[in-house]
Design a protein around this motif. Sequence first.
Motif, short mmCIF file in Angstrom:
data_model
loop_
_atom_site.label_atom_id
_atom_site.label_comp_id
_atom_site.label_asym_id
_atom_site.label_seq_id
_atom_site.Cartn_x
_atom_site.Cartn_y
_atom_site.Cartn_z
N ASP A 140 -5.83 16.67 4.60
CA ASP A 140 -6.55 15.75 3.69
C ASP A 140 -7.16 16.52 2.52
OD1 ASP A 140 -7.58 12.86 3.42
OD2 ASP A 140 -9.38 14.07 3.12
N TRP A 144 -6.02 16.10 -1.31
CA TRP A 144 -7.04 15.68 -2.29
C TRP A 144 -6.98 16.60 -3.50
CZ3 TRP A 144 -11.46 17.15 -4.95
CH2 TRP A 144 -12.25 16.10 -5.47
N PRO A 185 -8.91 9.72 3.61
CA PRO A 185 -8.43 8.83 2.54
C PRO A 185 -7.30 9.43 1.71
CG PRO A 185 -10.67 9.62 2.08
CD PRO A 185 -10.35 10.02 3.48
N ARG A 188 -4.16 8.92 3.57
CA ARG A 188 -3.74 7.51 3.53
C ARG A 188 -3.05 7.18 2.21
NH1 ARG A 188 -6.45 3.42 3.74
NH2 ARG A 188 -5.34 2.16 5.23
N ARG A 189 -3.55 7.74 1.10
CA ARG A 189 -2.91 7.48 -0.20
C ARG A 189 -1.53 8.15 -0.26
NH1 ARG A 189 -8.26 8.35 -1.76
NH2 ARG A 189 -7.95 10.50 -2.46
N ASP A 192 1.12 6.13 1.37
CA ASP A 192 1.60 5.06 0.47
C ASP A 192 2.67 5.61 -0.48
OD1 ASP A 192 0.00 3.06 1.45
OD2 ASP A 192 -1.05 2.63 -0.43
N ARG A 196 6.79 4.65 -0.96
CA ARG A 196 7.35 4.14 -2.22
C ARG A 196 8.55 4.95 -2.70
NH1 ARG A 196 1.30 3.33 -4.50
NH2 ARG A 196 0.98 1.26 -3.60
N PHE A 207 5.46 0.45 8.34
CA PHE A 207 5.75 -0.70 7.49
C PHE A 207 5.86 -0.27 6.03
CE2 PHE A 207 2.45 -1.60 10.68
CZ PHE A 207 3.24 -2.28 11.59
N PRO A 208 6.57 -1.05 5.24
CA PRO A 208 6.58 -0.78 3.80
C PRO A 208 5.21 -1.09 3.21
CG PRO A 208 8.29 -2.38 4.41
CD PRO A 208 7.38 -2.23 5.57
N THR A 209 4.94 -0.59 2.04
CA THR A 209 3.71 -0.93 1.35
C THR A 209 4.05 -1.59 0.03
OG1 THR A 209 1.54 -0.10 0.71
CG2 THR A 209 3.43 1.28 0.14
N ALA A 210 3.02 -1.96 -0.72
CA ALA A 210 3.27 -2.63 -2.00
C ALA A 210 3.95 -1.67 -2.96
CB ALA A 210 1.95 -3.12 -2.58
N ASP A 211 4.64 -2.24 -3.93
CA ASP A 211 5.39 -1.43 -4.89
C ASP A 211 4.46 -0.59 -5.75
OD1 ASP A 211 7.63 -2.58 -3.91
OD2 ASP A 211 7.86 -4.02 -5.55
N ALA A 212 5.03 0.47 -6.30
CA ALA A 212 4.28 1.32 -7.22
C ALA A 212 4.08 0.58 -8.55
CB ALA A 212 5.03 2.60 -7.46
N ARG A 213 3.18 1.11 -9.34
CA ARG A 213 2.95 0.53 -10.66
C ARG A 213 4.25 0.62 -11.45
NH1 ARG A 213 -1.79 0.02 -13.52
NH2 ARG A 213 -2.94 1.46 -12.18
N TYR B 29 -3.88 2.12 -7.66
CA TYR B 29 -3.07 0.91 -7.82
C TYR B 29 -2.45 0.46 -6.49
CZ TYR B 29 0.67 -2.01 -9.77
OH TYR B 29 1.52 -3.05 -10.08
N HIS B 31 -3.44 -0.06 -3.48
CA HIS B 31 -3.76 0.65 -2.25
C HIS B 31 -4.84 -0.15 -1.51
CE1 HIS B 31 -4.35 4.07 0.44
NE2 HIS B 31 -5.65 4.02 0.22
N PHE B 33 -8.00 0.75 0.89
CA PHE B 33 -8.82 1.81 1.47
C PHE B 33 -9.46 1.27 2.74
CE2 PHE B 33 -13.11 3.67 1.82
CZ PHE B 33 -12.82 5.03 1.80
N ARG B 70 -0.73 -5.28 2.83
CA ARG B 70 -0.20 -4.95 1.50
C ARG B 70 -1.11 -5.50 0.42
NH1 ARG B 70 6.03 -4.86 1.40
NH2 ARG B 70 5.78 -5.45 -0.75
N ASN B 71 -1.43 -4.64 -0.53
CA ASN B 71 -2.17 -5.05 -1.72
C ASN B 71 -1.13 -5.52 -2.72
OD1 ASN B 71 -3.35 -5.13 -4.23
ND2 ASN B 71 -4.50 -3.23 -3.99
N ARG B 146 -15.61 15.87 -3.70
CA ARG B 146 -14.78 15.35 -2.60
C ARG B 146 -15.69 14.91 -1.47
NH1 ARG B 146 -12.33 18.10 1.97
NH2 ARG B 146 -11.00 16.53 2.94
#
Lengths: 219, 595
Positions: A140, A144, A185, A188-189, A192, A196, A207-213, B29, B31, B33, B70-71, B146
């Motif tokens: 982590d 970071w 955290p 976790r990011r 994601d 993607r 599971f899949p996650t939401a699409d990238a920007r 974007y 995500h 948390f 999912r967001n 951090r």
Amino acid sequence: MIKLFDYILSVNCYKQRLIMSILDVPFESIPVDFYPGLEHKGEEFKKINPLGHIPVIDDDGFMLRDAHAILVYLASKYDPTGLWYPVNSPELVGETTQWMLFAEGTTNTASAARLHVNLGYEFDIDSCREGAHRLFRVLDEHLWFREQENRDWVCSGEHPTIADIAIFPDVILSEEGGIARIDYPAIRRWTDRVKRLPGFLPMPGIFPTADARPLSHEV
Amino acid sequence: MACFQRLEPMSKSLTNLWHPIASAEDLPYRHIFQGQLLGRELAVWRADDDFVNIWENRCLHRGVRLSIGRNEGLELKCQYHGWRYANRSAGCTYIPAHPADAPARTICNRTFPVCERYGLIWSGEDPTGDPPEISLLEKGRTLPLRSIAVNASLNLVLEHLANYRFSLNGDPGNLAVTTADYLDQCSLSVTATCDSKQSTVLFFVQPVDSNRSVIRGVLCSSPTDSERLLTLRHHSTELSHLREKVELDALKAPLIQPMTPTIEQVPITSYEIMMPSSGRKASLRVQVLRKWVTAEGIVGLELESIGKPLPTPQPGAHIDVHLPNGLVRQYSLTNAPGQGSLYRLGVKLESDSRGGSSCLHETVKEGDVLAISEPRNNFSLRRDAVKTLLVAGGIGVTPLLSMAHTLRNNKLDYELHYFAQTDGHLAFPEVLQEFGDAVVLHLGLSPEATSKELTALLLGYKSAMHVYVCGPGPMLEAARRIASEEGWPDTAVHFEYFRNTIEIDSSSSFEVSLARSALTLEIPSGKTILEILRANGITLMSSCEQGACGTCEVPVVEGDPEHQDVYLNDSEKAAGQRIMTCVSRAKSPRLVLDI
């Protein structure tokens, strides 16, 4: 076509499915009755792998075992960009190897805890969990600071490597072994971001996650 | 130290304080948390409009953590059965297992207050007063450190932080002398002095649970780019050392029981039955935030809540607007779930206005207060269609705009066909632009040409396609007729009339038995079922009261209804299982209703 001796719920088999999906390499999955049949421990399977574990690949007669070795082989052979296993950069290939060894640690702690909980393997569960948390704290903090340097992946290059593929499955399924990720955290990011990647593949529990920007020209 | 303003009196309970629960950079974007405060888990997500949502981390359906969901930008989708919840209001907007039904308004997740300040996200169980203002952080540029999660209690962490030492130049071998000052029971400042130079860090300790905390530090200065990473690394390392010591101490301390947050019982009424409370209630007060001419003869209105936040606008929903002249009119919401905390309406000035649209056009102005009902959704949008056609005639575009927004946000296949006189008559052109190629304009067509276009676009029905039509009566009739001829089943054709132009015949008289209330009532000629029910103390929700909106619908157990509404489709009318009590009557001498 590559044959993968495979078990749907195995993280180490999933690592191979994931890299082959990302590299768009067709393969045939040969299901091994890992649980409850223990087929990988039987005499027949020991002809394929005397160590009695999966995954194993058979690439047109070339047999290879051990998850992280197979990742090295597949990326070396089937990634024409050379970015997934960056042998052209001594620093990057060193880092990739370092984090592949780190993944041995996450497999032996986080994924072992999952085997204990899900399939009744006899491990010292407390020590597995403590070990996983020790590694996750390091990961982590590392991720970071990668973000602070505008980098997305465990190695210092701009492109992901097989080290990300090696660590991701152990991490993303850790909750099944009772290892919460709420305190991590940055991990976790990063999970994601792995989800993607083009060619990302889910498995039970992932599971899949939401699409990238979207990029500005796609908006 | 005089430069610190005390945040809160020392005696305040932890539940009444604002706490930082995340860093701003924890919310990139799309995500979600995963956070925790005082034992309660939180799902924290930034929507595409930059609003930060802090919710109970629990789907109201099966209790699964929303932080693994999912967001989707304006909605959060649970990973388990796909229930969706709207940005801001946290109201449920869609239940995939019941694609044709609008979820009840009462299905709404618990939200917590939010404030983004000093690079941190602040919230609380039940914070009193405003979020903290810290003069030292207001003054100059700051650098959030951090965050460090520690397996130890708040007080133990604070004790150790009071002795925190760090170096001004990032050199771990050169730790400076520090002094600490408590700001309140969760935070303190630590100032290091070395060679007449000073550096101050504010530490906010987040009480995650009885034995768990997060240290959130903010440096009260902003180092140069070259020093920035060095400083961040130095504090991360020193705080990790501190954590080791705290956790060793924590092992010696007696273990405290984890906190048990109370999970509020959310009243989940069934999505099928929205039990009416009474007639036309206007429980919400809104202020006209903005009023503008959006097209020829059409004004746009943005209504902002006074007091409690507005309920979630579901696609296809409408509200009753109680006008200053005493009239009550229905208008569709044009904005989709998660799009802002206001309602946006489009109102056309009707040439034969009976006082509704003319009042909104001529009398109501920005700043005026209006009473409105909570939104009702009798024109709900399925999200399981292989393709959705939205067909709008004139001002009928309003409910279809919220649907188009939703379909677009969900990346579902749709087309919005907009029939209007000229492009000057197109409402909300700036919104239409967002839909790009999905919008097809049909301008200045005669009724015959309109029918031809409708035939063309309704050609080629395939299973699991759905069409939603809203517009003037004759166009709706044509669309329904053509859809039927082209093989569209009634269940795939959804429509909403502006008004009921059927001449209502209220000459019949009959008897109504209420199966659940054990009551039998006479309906004389000239009176509606709804009126007689109300006169006898039976409360029933209603809205348009002319058989167009579907709000006063009641199930029929026995008897032969004489339908005079335009809400039910032909097969629903033939089935005779539902009746609009505001206009419809009975052909049989007796009706038995399921109320």
